[in-house]
Write an enzyme that holds these catalytic residues in place. Structure first.
Site, PDB file in Angstrom:
ATOM      1  N   ASP A  17       0.877  -1.151   0.000  1.00  0.00           N
ATOM      2  CA  ASP A  17       0.000   0.000   0.000  1.00  0.00           C
ATOM      3  C   ASP A  17       0.929   1.219   0.000  1.00  0.00           C
ATOM      4  O   ASP A  17       2.117   1.100   0.297  1.00  0.00           O
ATOM      5  CB  ASP A  17      -0.876  -0.046   1.266  1.00  0.00           C
ATOM      6  CG  ASP A  17      -1.690   1.197   1.439  1.00  0.00           C
ATOM      7  OD1 ASP A  17      -2.380   1.595   0.476  1.00  0.00           O
ATOM      8  OD2 ASP A  17      -1.646   1.810   2.529  1.00  0.00           O
ATOM      9  N   LEU A  18       0.392   2.377  -0.343  1.00  0.00           N
ATOM     10  CA  LEU A  18       1.256   3.563  -0.442  1.00  0.00           C
ATOM     11  C   LEU A  18       1.135   4.476   0.791  1.00  0.00           C
ATOM     12  O   LEU A  18       2.064   4.590   1.589  1.00  0.00           O
ATOM     13  CB  LEU A  18       0.891   4.344  -1.716  1.00  0.00           C
ATOM     14  CG  LEU A  18       1.686   5.616  -1.994  1.00  0.00           C
ATOM     15  CD1 LEU A  18       3.161   5.304  -2.220  1.00  0.00           C
ATOM     16  CD2 LEU A  18       1.116   6.336  -3.227  1.00  0.00           C
ATOM     17  N   ASP A  19      -0.055   5.084   0.924  1.00  0.00           N
ATOM     18  CA  ASP A  19      -0.273   6.071   1.992  1.00  0.00           C
ATOM     19  C   ASP A  19      -0.167   5.415   3.369  1.00  0.00           C
ATOM     20  O   ASP A  19      -0.917   4.496   3.683  1.00  0.00           O
ATOM     21  CB  ASP A  19      -1.675   6.690   1.861  1.00  0.00           C
ATOM     22  CG  ASP A  19      -1.867   7.430   0.547  1.00  0.00           C
ATOM     23  OD1 ASP A  19      -0.977   8.226   0.187  1.00  0.00           O
ATOM     24  OD2 ASP A  19      -2.892   7.211  -0.121  1.00  0.00           O
ATOM     25  N   THR A  25       1.881  10.211   3.797  1.00  0.00           N
ATOM     26  CA  THR A  25       0.833  11.052   3.204  1.00  0.00           C
ATOM     27  C   THR A  25      -0.500  10.929   3.939  1.00  0.00           C
ATOM     28  O   THR A  25      -1.396  11.740   3.690  1.00  0.00           O
ATOM     29  CB  THR A  25       0.617  10.664   1.725  1.00  0.00           C
ATOM     30  OG1 THR A  25       0.642   9.249   1.648  1.00  0.00           O
ATOM     31  CG2 THR A  25       1.673  11.270   0.834  1.00  0.00           C
ATOM     32  N   LYS A  53      -8.876   5.278   6.281  1.00  0.00           N
ATOM     33  CA  LYS A  53      -7.627   4.739   5.739  1.00  0.00           C
ATOM     34  C   LYS A  53      -7.902   3.596   4.772  1.00  0.00           C
ATOM     35  O   LYS A  53      -8.611   2.646   5.115  1.00  0.00           O
ATOM     36  CB  LYS A  53      -6.698   4.289   6.869  1.00  0.00           C
ATOM     37  CG  LYS A  53      -6.066   5.466   7.571  1.00  0.00           C
ATOM     38  CD  LYS A  53      -5.007   5.013   8.567  1.00  0.00           C
ATOM     39  CE  LYS A  53      -4.372   6.237   9.233  1.00  0.00           C
ATOM     40  NZ  LYS A  53      -3.500   5.850  10.339  1.00  0.00           N
ATOM     41  N   ARG A  57     -11.922   7.721  -2.285  1.00  0.00           N
ATOM     42  CA  ARG A  57     -12.241   9.131  -2.016  1.00  0.00           C
ATOM     43  C   ARG A  57     -13.734   9.339  -1.724  1.00  0.00           C
ATOM     44  O   ARG A  57     -14.104   9.963  -0.728  1.00  0.00           O
ATOM     45  CB  ARG A  57     -11.809   9.986  -3.208  1.00  0.00           C
ATOM     46  CG  ARG A  57     -11.729  11.456  -2.892  1.00  0.00           C
ATOM     47  CD  ARG A  57     -11.288  12.245  -4.115  1.00  0.00           C
ATOM     48  NE  ARG A  57     -10.035  11.749  -4.665  1.00  0.00           N
ATOM     49  CZ  ARG A  57      -9.576  12.039  -5.888  1.00  0.00           C
ATOM     50  NH1 ARG A  57     -10.286  12.818  -6.679  1.00  0.00           N
ATOM     51  NH2 ARG A  57      -8.425  11.545  -6.319  1.00  0.00           N
ATOM     52  N   SER A 122      -2.498   0.479  -4.402  1.00  0.00           N
ATOM     53  CA  SER A 122      -3.047   1.647  -3.690  1.00  0.00           C
ATOM     54  C   SER A 122      -4.381   2.064  -4.282  1.00  0.00           C
ATOM     55  O   SER A 122      -4.580   1.986  -5.494  1.00  0.00           O
ATOM     56  CB  SER A 122      -2.064   2.818  -3.806  1.00  0.00           C
ATOM     57  OG  SER A 122      -2.679   4.021  -3.399  1.00  0.00           O
ATOM     58  N   ALA A 123      -5.279   2.546  -3.415  1.00  0.00           N
ATOM     59  CA  ALA A 123      -6.573   3.041  -3.881  1.00  0.00           C
ATOM     60  C   ALA A 123      -6.456   4.453  -4.451  1.00  0.00           C
ATOM     61  O   ALA A 123      -7.386   4.950  -5.081  1.00  0.00           O
ATOM     62  CB  ALA A 123      -7.558   3.059  -2.719  1.00  0.00           C
ATOM     63  N   LYS A 153     -10.804  -1.439  -1.865  1.00  0.00           N
ATOM     64  CA  LYS A 153     -10.543  -2.315  -0.721  1.00  0.00           C
ATOM     65  C   LYS A 153     -11.733  -2.188   0.238  1.00  0.00           C
ATOM     66  O   LYS A 153     -12.240  -1.083   0.385  1.00  0.00           O
ATOM     67  CB  LYS A 153      -9.259  -1.880   0.002  1.00  0.00           C
ATOM     68  CG  LYS A 153      -8.001  -1.955  -0.866  1.00  0.00           C
ATOM     69  CD  LYS A 153      -6.833  -1.258  -0.148  1.00  0.00           C
ATOM     70  CE  LYS A 153      -5.632  -1.122  -1.080  1.00  0.00           C
ATOM     71  NZ  LYS A 153      -4.518  -0.347  -0.501  1.00  0.00           N
ATOM     72  N   GLU A 177       0.284  -3.354   4.682  1.00  0.00           N
ATOM     73  CA  GLU A 177      -0.877  -2.456   4.765  1.00  0.00           C
ATOM     74  C   GLU A 177      -0.981  -1.785   6.122  1.00  0.00           C
ATOM     75  O   GLU A 177      -0.695  -2.392   7.137  1.00  0.00           O
ATOM     76  CB  GLU A 177      -2.167  -3.273   4.573  1.00  0.00           C
ATOM     77  CG  GLU A 177      -2.783  -3.204   3.212  1.00  0.00           C
ATOM     78  CD  GLU A 177      -3.400  -1.851   2.874  1.00  0.00           C
ATOM     79  OE1 GLU A 177      -3.479  -0.977   3.753  1.00  0.00           O
ATOM     80  OE2 GLU A 177      -3.803  -1.680   1.724  1.00  0.00           O
ATOM     81  N   ASP A 178      -1.432  -0.522   6.122  1.00  0.00           N
ATOM     82  CA  ASP A 178      -1.688   0.157   7.407  1.00  0.00           C
ATOM     83  C   ASP A 178      -3.184   0.266   7.686  1.00  0.00           C
ATOM     84  O   ASP A 178      -3.564   0.807   8.722  1.00  0.00           O
ATOM     85  CB  ASP A 178      -1.060   1.559   7.425  1.00  0.00           C
ATOM     86  CG  ASP A 178      -1.761   2.527   6.491  1.00  0.00           C
ATOM     87  OD1 ASP A 178      -2.218   2.094   5.414  1.00  0.00           O
ATOM     88  OD2 ASP A 178      -1.869   3.715   6.839  1.00  0.00           O
TER      89      ASP A 178
HETATM   90  C1  G6P Z   1      -5.631   5.578   0.032  1.00  0.00           C
HETATM   91  C2  G6P Z   1      -5.754   6.343   1.335  1.00  0.00           C
HETATM   92  C3  G6P Z   1      -7.159   6.876   1.507  1.00  0.00           C
HETATM   93  C4  G6P Z   1      -7.597   7.647   0.278  1.00  0.00           C
HETATM   94  C5  G6P Z   1      -7.543   6.748  -0.964  1.00  0.00           C
HETATM   95  C6  G6P Z   1      -7.919   7.487  -2.237  1.00  0.00           C
HETATM   96  O1  G6P Z   1      -6.226   4.341   0.169  1.00  0.00           O
HETATM   97  O2  G6P Z   1      -5.440   5.518   2.431  1.00  0.00           O
HETATM   98  O3  G6P Z   1      -7.172   7.703   2.645  1.00  0.00           O
HETATM   99  O4  G6P Z   1      -8.924   8.140   0.423  1.00  0.00           O
HETATM  100  O5  G6P Z   1      -6.203   6.262  -1.085  1.00  0.00           O
HETATM  101  O6  G6P Z   1      -6.943   8.457  -2.487  1.00  0.00           O
HETATM  102  P1  G6P Z   1      -7.075   9.638  -3.535  1.00  0.00           P
HETATM  103  O7  G6P Z   1      -5.703  10.240  -3.565  1.00  0.00           O
HETATM  104  O8  G6P Z   1      -7.442   9.027  -4.870  1.00  0.00           O
HETATM  105  O9  G6P Z   1      -8.134  10.553  -3.048  1.00  0.00           O
HETATM  106 MG    MG Z   2      -2.647   3.159   3.613  1.00  0.00          MG
END
Ligand code: G6P
Ligand code: MG
Length: 228
Positions: A17-19, A25, A53, A57, A122-123, A153, A177-178
């Site tokens: 996962d990224l964020d 971020t 998390k 969006r 990542s989402a 997810k 994953e967090d």
């Molecule tokens: C990740 C983050 C979420 C975020 C989602 C969509 O999964 O953990 O907090 O809402 O991405 O991100 P975006 O940058 O497309 O709004």
């Molecule tokens: Mg995350």
């Protein structure tokens, strides 16, 4: 050793996962959502933010509005989600590789040296901006983000696509994953999981570390070959 036991399969791919896993971020997502909530006249805490998390969006906006007990039409919701995103994009446009989380870079480098595939799951639709600004793109064999998936997810789509793109079967993959939703997605995809954060929150993960600074390839293979 029982070959049917997935615990005995060595790891051949790591999906990240990224964020909140590779880059710091998650705090920017929180700041932007908090600002939106404040504009709408209610407060939004870090505890509320845990539920966002890993969530897409629009789904995040729904949760936020439920916290404020606010009902809105679809068009207004779209406008608010765009507003939140423009603040978020402002934050990440200024970020650089100093916002890579502790241990992430060293672990990615070690995985590469060992020939273990690396994929992003990542989402976020902003993943490429972040990876570019943090100079992380060269580490990835596959990048699956919110622009390539239709199901958020805890649906396993993002990780299944990642595993396919690196040609590794799910039982040889581990997901970092967090978010609870992300751990669930990985499990539903037939993959092993390592939670980044607290074992109190990430109860379904096979193993939990507080950051990637606690990881090494030797430890990864050891954890994944030992029944928990
Ligand atoms: C990740 C983050 C979420 C975020 C989602 C969509 O999964 O953990 O907090 O809402 O991405 O991100 P975006 O940058 O497309 O709004
Ligand atoms: Mg995350």
């Amino acid at each position: 050793m029982n070959p049917m036991n997935p615990m005995n399969h060595p790891i051949q791919a790591c999906l990240f996962d990224l964020d909140g896993v590779l880059v710091d971020t998650a705090k920017y997502h929180f700041l932007a959502w908090e600002r939106l909530a404040n504009e709408l006249g209610f407060s939004f805490t870090e505890k509320d933010n845990e539920r966002l998390k890993g969530v897409s969006r629009m789904a995040s906006l729904e949760i936020l509005l439920s916290v404020g007990n606010i009902q809105l039409d679809e068009l207004t919701k779209m406008t608010l989600a765009e507003k939140k995103n423009s603040w978020y994009v402002d934050y990440i446009s200024k970020m650089d590789d100093t916002e890579i989380l502790p241990g992430a870079l060293a672990f990615l480098q070690e995985l590469k040296q060992h020939g273990i595939k690396i994929a992003l799951g990542s989402a976020s639709k902003n993943a490429m901006t972040i990876l570019n600004n943090a100079n992380l793109v060269p580490y990835f064999d596959a990048i699956i983000d919110g622009t390539k998936t239709t199901n958020a997810k805890p649906d396993p789509e993002v990780f299944i696509l990642g595993a396919k793109e690196v040609h590794i079967a799910p039982e040889h993959c581990v997901v970092f994953e967090d978010a609870e939703a992300g751990i669930e997605a990985a499990i539903r995809g037939g993959m092993r999981t390592i939670g980044i954060g607290s074992a109190d929150t990430l109860t379904l993960a096979d193993y939990v570390v507080s950051s990637l600074a606690e990881m090494s390839v030797e430890k990864l293979q050891r954890i994944m070959s030992t029944a928990t």
